[in-house]
Each structure stands twice: as C-alpha cells, then as structure tokens.
Design an enzyme around this catalytic site. Structure first.
Site, PDB file in Angstrom:
ATOM      1  N   HIS A   1       0.833  -1.217   0.000  1.00 52.88           N
ATOM      2  CA  HIS A   1       0.000   0.000   0.000  1.00 52.88           C
ATOM      3  C   HIS A   1       0.863   1.261   0.000  1.00 52.88           C
ATOM      4  CE1 HIS A   1      -4.098  -1.539   0.106  1.00 52.88           C
ATOM      5  NE2 HIS A   1      -3.598  -2.563   0.768  1.00 52.88           N
TER       6      HIS A   1
ATOM      7  N   ASP B   1       2.615   1.877  -3.203  1.00 52.61           N
ATOM      8  CA  ASP B   1       2.891   2.216  -4.617  1.00 52.61           C
ATOM      9  C   ASP B   1       2.129   3.464  -5.039  1.00 52.61           C
ATOM     10  OD1 ASP B   1       0.441   0.793  -4.690  1.00 52.61           O
ATOM     11  OD2 ASP B   1       0.992  -0.416  -6.440  1.00 52.61           O
TER      12      ASP B   1
ATOM     13  N   GLY C   1      -5.039 -12.418  -4.288  1.00 55.20           N
ATOM     14  CA  GLY C   1      -4.092 -11.333  -4.015  1.00 55.20           C
ATOM     15  C   GLY C   1      -2.762 -11.546  -4.728  1.00 55.20           C
TER      16      GLY C   1
ATOM     17  N   SER D   1      -5.510 -10.405 -12.263  1.00 46.63           N
ATOM     18  CA  SER D   1      -6.025  -9.448 -13.261  1.00 46.63           C
ATOM     19  C   SER D   1      -4.881  -8.732 -13.980  1.00 46.63           C
ATOM     20  CB  SER D   1      -7.014  -8.465 -12.641  1.00 46.63           C
ATOM     21  OG  SER D   1      -6.411  -7.728 -11.606  1.00 46.63           O
TER      22      SER D   1
ATOM     23  N   GLU E   1      -7.110  -1.088 -15.482  1.00 46.29           N
ATOM     24  CA  GLU E   1      -7.632  -1.528 -14.181  1.00 46.29           C
ATOM     25  C   GLU E   1      -8.456  -0.388 -13.546  1.00 46.29           C
ATOM     26  OE1 GLU E   1      -6.246  -4.680 -12.713  1.00 46.29           O
ATOM     27  OE2 GLU E   1      -7.692  -4.491 -11.101  1.00 46.29           O
TER      28      GLU E   1
ATOM     29  N   ASP F   1       1.590  -4.098  -9.516  1.00 46.88           N
ATOM     30  CA  ASP F   1       1.243  -5.429 -10.026  1.00 46.88           C
ATOM     31  C   ASP F   1       1.589  -5.559 -11.503  1.00 46.88           C
ATOM     32  OD1 ASP F   1       0.215  -5.520  -7.521  1.00 46.88           O
ATOM     33  OD2 ASP F   1      -1.889  -5.533  -8.128  1.00 46.88           O
TER      34      ASP F   1
ATOM     35  N   TYR G   1     -10.175  -0.076  -0.457  1.00 43.73           N
ATOM     36  CA  TYR G   1      -8.879   0.275  -1.061  1.00 43.73           C
ATOM     37  C   TYR G   1      -8.889   1.755  -1.451  1.00 43.73           C
ATOM     38  CZ  TYR G   1      -4.882  -0.068  -4.308  1.00 43.73           C
ATOM     39  OH  TYR G   1      -3.675   0.114  -4.942  1.00 43.73           O
TER      40      TYR G   1
END
Ligand code: GLA
Length: 394
Positions: free
Chosen positions: A43, A45, A132, A136, A168, A180, A230
């Site tokens: 958490h 990035d 996690g 995706s 995304e 990611d 999020y």
C-alpha cells in the site's frame, strides 16, 4: 512431446487444446504471464513509495489467433461460453466479466495509436482469482503483449504496465498503483523488482538467499479491492499529503510528522506508509548482505502495521501470519497484496517448509475447518510471448 511436463508447459498445452476445442482451428501464438507476490512495500505504490515484488510460478496463458473480420472472441477453461464483440464495440464498460480487462487494454492501445485487429483468445490460469496474486494484472499484461505480437507494434514494458494500470482503473474500478502490472511485465528470474513508484524506475535485486524460499499461503478469502476500502485508504493518504503540502507521502520521514494535527484514520495511514517505506529499504539492504533475520523481522513488522494501522488484513491472514511467525525456520511472514483476504508470504528455510506448512494448516483447520492452499515459489521471469508453445504444439 516431453514425457514430464513442467507446470507451465502443462498449462500451455491446456491453452492450445482449449483454443482448438473452442474455435475449431489452432492458435498462432501464446503469451505466458505470471502472477506476483509482493515481498514488502504494501500500500505504498500509490503513495510514490518503494515496492519489492517477485513474479511467481503461477501463470496465466493466453493463446491467440488474429481474425480478418474485426471480431473479438474470448473463451476460457474456467467459464462456459464465449464473449464476442466487434472492435467497434470494444470500449463498452458495462461488463462484470473478465472481458473488461481485455477491453480496457484494447482501448488503451488504440488510444495510444496502436492499430488493432480482431482476434480469438483462449485463457487458462493457475493464478487463484481473488488470491491477491495479481491474476487481473496477468490478464491485462497477456492481452497487451498478445496484441502487440499480433501486429500492433512494440512498446516499452513499463509503458505497457502503465497502460494496463489505467485499464484496471477505468474498466475494473480499482484505483491501483503500478506495482502489479510492473511486476508481471518487468520481473526477471531469481530477482525481486525494487521499484521506485515515484520516479517509476527499478533495480533488479538478486534473490540469492541460499536455502531460503518464498512460501505463499492463500487464505481462501477472496479479496474485493473494488469494494471501496482500497479507494478509501488511497483517498485518506492523498488528503494527508495535501495537509503536509507534499506530492506524495513518500516525501515524509517519521520524524517530519506532527501527528497531533491528524484524525485517527489519517494518523494510522500515514504512519503505515512512512514506516513501510523504511522497512522496504531495510529489507533490500538486509537481502543484499544475506541478513535473513533482519529481513524476516521487517516482514513481521509490516504485517503488524497493515493489521493495526492500515487495517487491511483479516482474521484468517492474521492467524496464518502469527502461526508462521512462531515456526522454527520461518524468518518472517506477512499478508501480501491489497489485503482484505488473499494470501500471505513467508520467508522459510527450505528444510522447514514441510513442518511450517503443516503447522499453518493445522492451526487454520482448527479455527476455520478447512486447509489453506499453499505453494513454494522462486522468483521467475515476467511475461513472455510464446515461451514453449511451438515445442508443445509440434
Ligand atoms: C493491489 C494493487 C497494488 C497495490 C497493492 C497493495 O495489489 O493493485 O497497486 O496497491 O494492492 O500494495
């Protein structure tokens, strides 16, 4: 044909046979995109911080063939039926199905001036959805590389990662950072990707702790990043950055912060981000000098911070982390990825994998009546076009 197929070759074969079954002719090429595990830097990035992910030995394979009629057809071995749409309707955003990730990437490529053709695609994956582990991002990366390989052109990997990140945002509704997609596209074998999310530059950091492995334990609680929690954390961080008049929280050090001006949520968020950035840099240093004990301790502290300050863990992940942390031969363990479910990652001595896995399974089963799936991985290479397709097809 090889007598014993690797996990990735077996998946490739499933993709090619699945393609033929779905479409009635063979695929032309395939793309293999790995999932990722984040070793530390959680958490941060989207706060311009430093992250340290690795690509893992779980893959999504997309087999494709171009079409001349401007139609796109998508199929997978995990869902019945075909998704079909003409290129002219690719931008539709009302899908709740996996075609939205494909659409998002197509729209991004076209917007960047890349010519698209119609195509058939068949997808198989061993990256657990909701685990996690960036299933995706793997789909987005595979789509991007497949379309570039089908003739759209060439694109720098980090630029493609940014394009996939936008897909995304706009097509899945998750305001994620760059980690990611960058991990899936830019990782190198046996390395961790030390990515500075502010400058968007990275250093390939060797993972050479002799005798130590990454153990991934999936809580089986499907995380739902789009659910709003999020986005709430991200917004809270951005609000604090405004209060402190900095571009992102990455510019703050622990000693810079007067916590008394902040409400509880803001205080906890900023404390997590600032200390996590310090921990990530600490792990990079520790790994460089082979100091497994320090790296492990920082992983444990990261979990505590995500649980108590950032509040993105869940009881299942807390149980896995706490049990793993108590085991002989486990240097450290933490939740990984966005949280609210998904997986934990542990740094485990190879000799202790069996006993640690059994202890975690027993504690979890006693509490939740089921055994969490787990696997050991080494850092593998990022996404590749046609890795072993021809060999298997021949
Ligand atoms: C998700 C997001 C990433 C990152 C992590 C938390 O995986 O997609 O961008 O924010 O959560 O570190």
């Amino acid at each position: 044909m090889p007598t014993s197929l690797s996990h990735s070759q077996e998946l490739s074969q499933r993709a090619t046979t699945g393609f033929e079954r779905a479409f009635g002719y063979p695929a032309l090429l395939s793309v293999r995109a790995p999932g990722r595990v984040n070793v530390i830097g959680e958490h941060v990035d989207y706060n311009g911080g430093w992250v340290l992910p690795a690509a893992i030995e779980r893959y999504l394979i997309m087999a494709v063939r171009p079409r001349k009629d401007g139609v796109v057809r998508l199929a997978s071995d995990s869902q019945a039926g075909l998704e079909e749409f003409p290129l002219t309707a690719m931008a539709r955003r009302d899908s709740r199905n996996w075609d939205r990730y494909v659409r998002g990437v197509m729209v991004g490529l076209e917007g960047a001036g890349y010519p698209l053709v119609g195509f058939d695609a068949f997808v198989v994956s061993s990256i657990p959805v909701g685990g996690g582990l960036s299933s995706s991002a793997a789909l987005e990366a595979a789509t991007g590389l497949a379309l570039l390989a089908l003739g759209a052109g060439k694109m720098d990997r980090l630029q493609l990662a940014r394009l996939c990140q936008r897909a995304e945002h706009t097509y899945a509704g998750v305001p994620c950072g760059l980690m990611d997609q960058a991990a899936v596209l830019c990782c190198e074998e046996n390395h961790l990707l030390y990515l500075d999310c502010s400058t968007e530059t990275y250093v390939q950091t060797p993972f050479r702790l002799f005798g130590w492995s990454l153990l991934i334990i999936n809580s089986g609680v499907a995380h739902e990043l789009a659910s709003g929690e999020y986005a709430k954390r991200r917004a809270a961080c951005e609000a604090v950055a405004k209060i402190f008049k900095v571009k992102s929280l990455r510019e703050l050090q622990s000693t810079d912060i007067d916590y008394s001006s902040l409400d509880d949520l803001s205080r906890r968020c900023v404390r997590h981000v600032v200390t996590e950035n310090e921990r990530t840099r600490g792990v990079v240093q520790a790994l460089a000098s082979g100091d497994v004990a320090t790296a492990g301790r920082l992983l444990n502290e990261s979990h505590a911070s995500l649980r108590d300050d950032y509040r993105v863990s869940c009881p299942e992940l807390d149980l896995i982390a706490a049990t793993a942390q108590r085991q002989e031969g486990v240097a450290g363990c933490r939740m990984t990825g966005g949280g609210f479910g998904g997986s934990a990652v542990a740094l485990v001595h190879t000799a202790a994998i069996k006993t640690a896995t059994a202890a975690i399974a027993a504690a979890f089963a006693a509490q939740y009546g089921r055994i969490p799936s787990s696997f050991v991985t080494r850092p593998v290479a990022g996404a590749t076009v046609n890795p072993d397709f021809r060999e298997i097809a021949s």
